[in-house]
Design a protein around this motif. Structure first.
Motif, short mmCIF file in Angstrom:
data_model
loop_
_atom_site.label_atom_id
_atom_site.label_comp_id
_atom_site.label_asym_id
_atom_site.label_seq_id
_atom_site.Cartn_x
_atom_site.Cartn_y
_atom_site.Cartn_z
N LYS A 111 0.81 -1.23 0.00
CA LYS A 111 0.00 0.00 0.00
C LYS A 111 0.84 1.27 0.00
CE LYS A 111 -3.93 -2.32 0.92
NZ LYS A 111 -5.11 -2.33 0.03
N ILE A 112 2.13 1.15 0.23
CA ILE A 112 2.95 2.32 0.54
C ILE A 112 2.96 3.36 -0.58
CG2 ILE A 112 5.14 1.37 -0.32
CD1 ILE A 112 4.70 3.35 2.95
N ASN A 113 2.86 2.93 -1.82
CA ASN A 113 2.91 3.89 -2.93
C ASN A 113 1.59 4.61 -3.13
OD1 ASN A 113 5.61 3.33 -3.58
ND2 ASN A 113 5.02 1.57 -4.85
N ASP A 114 0.55 4.18 -2.43
CA ASP A 114 -0.78 4.79 -2.58
C ASP A 114 -1.14 5.70 -1.41
OD1 ASP A 114 -1.24 3.36 -4.99
OD2 ASP A 114 -1.87 1.60 -3.82
N VAL A 115 -0.21 5.88 -0.48
CA VAL A 115 -0.51 6.71 0.69
C VAL A 115 0.63 7.69 0.93
CG1 VAL A 115 -1.95 4.93 1.77
CG2 VAL A 115 0.51 5.04 2.30
N ASP A 116 0.35 8.67 1.79
CA ASP A 116 1.35 9.70 2.12
C ASP A 116 2.00 9.47 3.47
OD1 ASP A 116 0.88 11.61 -0.21
OD2 ASP A 116 -1.15 11.40 0.60
N ALA A 117 1.41 8.60 4.29
CA ALA A 117 1.97 8.27 5.60
C ALA A 117 1.34 6.98 6.09
CB ALA A 117 1.71 9.39 6.61
N VAL A 118 1.96 6.39 7.10
CA VAL A 118 1.49 5.14 7.69
C VAL A 118 1.35 5.32 9.19
CG1 VAL A 118 2.05 2.71 8.16
CG2 VAL A 118 2.57 3.71 5.91
N ILE A 119 0.24 4.84 9.74
CA ILE A 119 0.10 4.74 11.19
C ILE A 119 0.14 3.26 11.56
CG2 ILE A 119 -1.34 5.12 13.23
CD1 ILE A 119 -2.50 7.56 11.92
N HIS A 120 1.15 2.88 12.32
CA HIS A 120 1.21 1.52 12.84
C HIS A 120 0.61 1.51 14.24
CE1 HIS A 120 2.86 -1.92 15.04
NE2 HIS A 120 2.85 -2.53 13.86
N VAL A 121 -0.38 0.66 14.46
CA VAL A 121 -1.03 0.54 15.77
C VAL A 121 -0.55 -0.74 16.44
CG1 VAL A 121 -3.21 0.45 17.02
CG2 VAL A 121 -3.05 1.77 14.89
N SER A 122 0.14 -0.60 17.56
CA SER A 122 0.58 -1.79 18.31
C SER A 122 -0.55 -2.22 19.24
CB SER A 122 1.86 -1.50 19.09
OG SER A 122 1.74 -0.29 19.83
N LEU A 123 -1.64 -2.70 18.62
CA LEU A 123 -2.84 -3.04 19.38
C LEU A 123 -2.54 -4.18 20.34
CD1 LEU A 123 -5.83 -2.02 19.32
CD2 LEU A 123 -6.35 -4.19 18.25
N ASN A 124 -2.94 -4.00 21.58
CA ASN A 124 -2.61 -4.93 22.67
C ASN A 124 -1.11 -5.20 22.71
OD1 ASN A 124 -3.35 -6.28 24.97
ND2 ASN A 124 -3.93 -8.16 23.93
N ASN A 125 -0.34 -4.19 22.28
CA ASN A 125 1.11 -4.18 22.41
C ASN A 125 1.81 -5.18 21.49
OD1 ASN A 125 0.41 -2.38 24.39
ND2 ASN A 125 0.76 -3.78 26.08
N ARG A 126 1.16 -5.57 20.41
CA ARG A 126 1.77 -6.51 19.47
C ARG A 126 2.27 -5.77 18.23
NH1 ARG A 126 -2.82 -9.75 21.00
NH2 ARG A 126 -2.14 -11.40 22.42
N CYS A 127 3.19 -6.41 17.54
CA CYS A 127 3.72 -5.84 16.30
C CYS A 127 4.43 -6.93 15.52
CB CYS A 127 4.69 -4.69 16.59
SG CYS A 127 6.19 -5.22 17.47
N HIS A 128 4.73 -6.61 14.26
CA HIS A 128 5.63 -7.44 13.45
C HIS A 128 7.05 -6.92 13.64
CE1 HIS A 128 3.17 -10.17 10.96
NE2 HIS A 128 2.20 -9.32 11.28
N ASP A 129 7.87 -7.14 12.67
CA ASP A 129 9.26 -6.66 12.71
C ASP A 129 9.24 -5.14 12.53
OD1 ASP A 129 11.88 -5.91 12.15
OD2 ASP A 129 12.32 -7.73 11.03
N MET A 130 9.35 -4.41 13.63
CA MET A 130 9.26 -2.95 13.56
C MET A 130 10.40 -2.35 12.77
SD MET A 130 6.46 -1.90 14.76
CE MET A 130 6.88 -0.19 14.54
N ASN A 131 11.57 -2.95 12.83
CA ASN A 131 12.69 -2.42 12.05
C ASN A 131 12.40 -2.51 10.56
OD1 ASN A 131 14.31 -1.80 14.30
ND2 ASN A 131 15.02 -3.92 14.43
N ALA A 132 11.84 -3.64 10.11
CA ALA A 132 11.50 -3.80 8.69
C ALA A 132 10.38 -2.85 8.28
CB ALA A 132 11.10 -5.24 8.42
N ILE A 133 9.41 -2.65 9.17
CA ILE A 133 8.31 -1.73 8.87
C ILE A 133 8.83 -0.30 8.71
CG2 ILE A 133 6.28 -0.63 9.90
CD1 ILE A 133 5.52 -3.41 10.99
N VAL A 134 9.66 0.13 9.64
CA VAL A 134 10.22 1.49 9.58
C VAL A 134 11.09 1.64 8.34
CG1 VAL A 134 11.79 3.10 10.71
CG2 VAL A 134 10.06 1.89 12.05
#
Length: 348
Positions: A111-134
């Motif tokens: 989706k990154i080429n179709d948006v101007d920014a990303v909000i990552h929500v660590s819902l219930n404190n979970r996430c994927h690889d944050m380094n890769a996401i950033v």
């Protein structure tokens, strides 16, 4: 999920009132910002009125404006999307994955080429690889904001959630791990973003107490009355982190087959969740037994105020249809937790 206040907070508020303070933010707010920055490892911290406005301020600080498109997971508290809409930007809803119930790296890349920014929500404190996401967002030249409203005290790979992205936010509303009734903060390591945030939250002023304005801003300020309560709550944070970790371990011991396993040693829950096919029936039965439960968030895109139900986002739909929050406050006793688990297992 309920707040926990004691005599320490009561005395702090009482003594502050007697001291003749003006209530608005001043030295105790600065102290709270400093201690939160130290706790999270962030260079800068700015207290604001609530977590929703923290997201809006963060978006403005990274340059998002009217009609810009911002990627948002549909499985989140509606405040995430509303904060985007508040500044005139457009939330672009995406599905979450089946392992963490958060945005995956693959989804963001698609989706990154179709948006101007990303909000990552660590819902219930979970996430994927944050380094890769950033890194994905950085390579695309798109700012990323961490909505870590629920995540104070939780880490991924030894680093505090909320501190990986360009800017992150935390919330201090009543159900959070520490609370001031309302309130939020924005954290960043970026000098330029920090300068913008300082202006944005104070009408666009260059310096506090002056009538010189070099940017658009609003009144997102905090109060020292809340700050003195927050400083007392912050002293209790390490103990609550340990209590929540122990609480999850006990719940998992009895209800593992209905729960998502812990993926990182620094993870703590904001709430205890189970996923069952007969969620609605179970919720009715648990309430009848005197156990307070709550259905998890519905997908934001199907809400009437957004009305994008034609989007096919099946994972978020599945989460909503099967997810149930169990009692989750940090002061629950071992006997209370075991009684809740026994009731769940009996009804299943």
């Amino acid at each position: 999920m309920q707040p926990s206040f004691g005599s320490e907070e009561a005395c702090a508020a009482y003594n502050y009132i007697l001291s003749g303070g003006f209530l608005t933010e001043h030295k105790y707010t600065r102290q709270l910002e400093s201690e939160l920055a130290e706790f999270t490892g962030a260079k800068y911290c700015f207290m604001v009125s609530n977590g929703t406005l923290a997201i809006s301020a963060a978006l403005l600080a990274v340059g998002i404006s009217k009609e810009d498109r911002v990627l948002v997971p549909t499985y989140t508290m509606i405040a995430t999307a509303n904060a985007v809409k508040l500044i005139g930007a457009v939330p672009v809803f995406a599905d979450v994955d089946q392992r963490t119930n958060t945005l995956s790296v693959e989804t963001i890349r698609s989706k990154i080429n179709d948006v101007d920014a990303v909000i990552h929500v660590s819902l219930n404190n979970r996430c994927h690889d944050m380094n890769a996401i950033v890194e994905t967002c950085k390579d695309a030249g798109k700012p990323i904001i961490e909505d870590a409203a629920q995540s104070l005290g939780s880490t991924w790979c030894g680093k505090a959630l909320g501190t990986f992205a360009d800017v992150g936010i935390f919330s201090f509303s009543s159900p959070k791990i520490i609370s001031m009734g309302q309130g939020g903060c924005v954290v960043t390591d970026n000098d330029e973003i920090a300068l913008r945030l300082r202006r944005i939250k104070d009408f666009g002023r260059d310096r506090p107490g002056t009538e010189e304005y070099s940017a658009f801003g609003l009144n997102f300020k905090f109060t020292d009355l809340q700050a003195v309560i927050g400083l007392e709550q912050l002293k209790k944070l390490p103990g609550r982190v340990r209590a929540l970790s122990d609480m999850w371990d006990l719940y998992y011991k009895h209800l593992a087959k209905y729960m998502i396993p812990k993926a990182d040693k620094g993870w703590i829950p904001w709430f205890i969740e189970i996923f069952v096919l007969n969620r609605d029936e179970l919720a009715v039965q648990l309430r009848a037994a005197g156990i307070g439960v709550r259905e998890v968030y519905p997908p934001v895109h199907i809400q009437k105020c957004y009305n994008e139900s034609s989007l096919a986002l099946p994972n978020a739909t599945r989460v909503h249809q099967t997810g149930l929050w169990l009692p989750s406050w940090s002061s629950l006793s071992k006997n209370q937790i075991e009684a809740i688990c026994s009731c769940v297992n009996l009804l299943m």
